[in-house]
Motif scaffolding. Structure first.
Motif, mmCIF file in Angstrom:
data_model
loop_
_atom_site.group_PDB
_atom_site.id
_atom_site.type_symbol
_atom_site.label_atom_id
_atom_site.label_comp_id
_atom_site.label_asym_id
_atom_site.label_seq_id
_atom_site.Cartn_x
_atom_site.Cartn_y
_atom_site.Cartn_z
ATOM 1 N N UNK A 89 7.773 4.322 6.328
ATOM 2 C CA UNK A 89 6.322 4.155 6.276
ATOM 3 C C UNK A 89 5.615 5.452 6.643
ATOM 4 N N UNK B 128 2.668 4.544 -1.464
ATOM 5 C CA UNK B 128 2.841 3.208 -0.891
ATOM 6 C C UNK B 128 4.179 2.612 -1.329
ATOM 7 N N UNK B 129 4.856 1.980 -0.378
ATOM 8 C CA UNK B 129 6.085 1.229 -0.698
ATOM 9 C C UNK B 129 5.632 -0.178 -1.072
ATOM 10 N N UNK B 130 5.740 -0.531 -2.368
ATOM 11 C CA UNK B 130 5.067 -1.731 -2.858
ATOM 12 C C UNK B 130 6.004 -2.864 -3.270
ATOM 13 N N UNK C 11 2.817 7.981 -6.621
ATOM 14 C CA UNK C 11 1.899 6.893 -6.248
ATOM 15 C C UNK C 11 2.608 5.745 -5.534
ATOM 16 N N UNK C 12 3.661 5.224 -6.138
ATOM 17 C CA UNK C 12 4.264 3.981 -5.657
ATOM 18 C C UNK C 12 5.779 4.118 -5.553
ATOM 19 N N UNK C 13 6.324 3.490 -4.536
ATOM 20 C CA UNK C 13 7.773 3.559 -4.296
ATOM 21 C C UNK C 13 8.327 2.152 -4.106
ATOM 22 N N UNK C 14 9.536 1.932 -4.648
ATOM 23 C CA UNK C 14 10.287 0.707 -4.343
ATOM 24 C C UNK C 14 11.453 1.082 -3.446
#
Lengths: 359, 359
Positions: free
Chosen positions: A137, A146-148, A112-115
């Motif tokens: 991206x 998403x990179x959040x 889901x989410x990436x740092x």
């Protein structure tokens, strides 16, 4: 034979080549400590596991499975130090995003989410940074993540090599999925999603002092779509992993150890691109130990082989999938290969580094 | 005045000192891009935000707030490149764990799990690594979090400076807490948990070529216990942040911009250790811009000042807490300071780097 027993001389020529020191004879970090092979395992067992000592880490999967208020999460991190930053088929940005997605999805999690944390060397070109960030991206978009959140640090010229990226990822793990490195069972069949060694040999082809002509490209890709197609085809997938640094051989050895099972694979069934095979012969490398960045190996129940293999072959990232072997109860911790000429050899862990800074 | 307008010459002597170039006149990474000041902001706005473009990232908090199956999570990452690795009061391991815990808890989240990725230079001493990893475990234990996943890469000698650590963290965010950088409101009162600049000056005191005699120690600490005590005392905390690189001045400027408010602080109320004040005077530094690693600044409703300040002062990490100023509606984006001698000056963002590699 214990998996830690040194390989018999002659069985694997890389041992002598890559680590001239006895394994106890060092008090500083060696390149081989980052190899994904035997020295990496020693560092983990000597330094990190005793200090951090907790059951989530001790599972030694590529991701931790967390429970937060009843929601199951997968959580992973990877540092990327690949050299060169740009290579045929991608750049460090693709690798960082896809690598983290893959470490999540091989547990069955929905990424889901990436740092993203960037360590930049003073003087690095901003246009290169822009291109890499844009690739991140694009890779995230392609995989639906998403990179959040992120961080950027800059060190003086000479204190880092251009750019390092560390990505971490969070995914949601459906309650019924328990796909772990310790879950391979005797009787499980081993499926490989495609050709071996493409990433490593693409990197080697553009290394300074070693450039050679090839049309090879890195296989860097996000595998979450392939994994979902496989799990939809049949749920009896017990264990999955993406064989990155250290290659398929290291991954199979790790799973054989964690699951306490033996494995037998067939050399004739291993899909290897002819150009990879040729380049490996010239360089004296074994494609079994060369890194992949868009492949997975799955351990499935016998009844799942046909539907899962069909689903793999129908997916763009699994067109060359093969049924490469099986899990056995004998000789737990050991991986054996039936060779093309009809013999059997042990596929051992390498001691140290075959190809440094490959990811 | 727009917050991006260059400072008037003379107001802030660091501008000229730290960045001789006009802000548009670079195409490579400068040390100042990692400063937490104006150049860092430019890199974020020029490169990262346009590429990753999503509302979670655009909030520019130190953590992303995620919703996974109805569970609210905080997620953050930080790269640590501090030089030297060991300093009075701690080492890079303490910093990495405490820094990630603090980025989680200033959102009101309960920090739970941490990942750690190590980039090691070939030749780094394993005993130093052991000591650093043990410090990470001790810091994690002290804060009640677990290091559950990790990665290790090794680069050739000369390709990194000893050791870099990137930590990421996941925390659980109770549903009623909405503590964001955009939530400071006119009338809010500004509370600071303790003395300014201890970490930065402790690092400076042991830098090569710059050693000076001092009893100063880094303030590195995990703030989650303090945050819980504050929120138990009164829930009307609108915004919190730990003022790390770039110091209190940079943090206040960022919040003034994100919340579109003005701020007025009192120089007389700023707690600064006499040794920090003395060392700053000798080195020509302003403690307002020096990094802290165990402090927070909170923006609270007027009725929350007394109970929250009492709770801070009763906590070991908030004994020197002070009510340092207030949020105003005028001059949004600007931070002003009533000086000790009765004047007012603008507290602007620095252009570039006052102290490189401080965290």
């Amino acid at each position: 034979m214990h998996p830690d027993k040194p390989a018999t001389p002659g069985i694997n020529p890389f041992h002598a080549m890559t680590c001239p020191l006895p394994i106890t004879d060092y008090d500083t970090v060696l390149l081989g400590h980052g190899s994904g092979g035997r020295l990496s395992g020693r560092l983990l067992h000597d330094v990190f596991l005793p200090a951090f000592d907790n059951p989530l880490l001790a599972s030694l999967d590529d991701q931790a499975v967390l429970d937060v208020e009843g929601t199951r999460l997968a959580f992973t991190t990877d540092a990327f130090v690949v050299d060169p930053l740009f290579f045929p088929g991608g750049n460090i940005g693709h690798l960082a995003v896809n690598g983290t997605i893959n470490d999540l999805c091989v547990s069955g999690a929905h990424p889901l989410y990436i740092s993203a944390a960037f360590i930049l060397e003073e003087g690095f070109h901003l246009d290169d940074l822009r291109q890499i960030v844009l690739s991140m991206r694009q890779a995230a978009d392609a995989a639906g993540v998403h990179v959040v959140t992120g961080d950027t640090k800059v060190v003086n010229k000479g204190c880092a090599d251009k750019l390092f990226i560390t990505t971490s990822g969070v995914g949601m793990l459906p309650g019924e999925r328990h796909i772990r490195a310790s879950n391979a069972q005797p009787g499980d069949q081993i499926l490989l999603s495609g050709t071996l060694g493409d990433h490593g040999m693409a990197i080697m082809s553009c290394r300074e002092n070693l450039e050679f002509e090839t049309s090879l490209e890195s296989d860097t890709a996000a595998l979450n779509g392939l994994v979902e197609a496989m799990l939809e085809a049949h749920p009896s997938i017990h264990c999955m992993r993406d064989p990155t640094r250290g290659g398929l051989a290291s991954t199979l050895n790790e799973i054989a150890t964690h699951s306490n099972v033996g494995m037998v694979i067939d050399e004739n069934r291993l899909p290897i691109h002819p150009e990879v095979k040729g380049a490996c012969e010239i360089l004296g490398l074994d494609p079994l130990y060369v890194a992949n960045e868009g492949k997975l190996v799955a351990f499935v129940a016998p009844e799942a082989v046909a539907p899962v293999l069909d689903a793999m072959c129908a997916h763009p990232l699994g067109q060359n999938a093969q049924h490469i072997g099986e899990v056995v109860g004998e000789q737990p911790g050991m991986v054996r290969m039936r060779t093309a000429v009809g013999g059997t050899r042990i596929v051992d862990l390498l001691m140290g580094e075959q190809l440094p800074r490959i990811c």
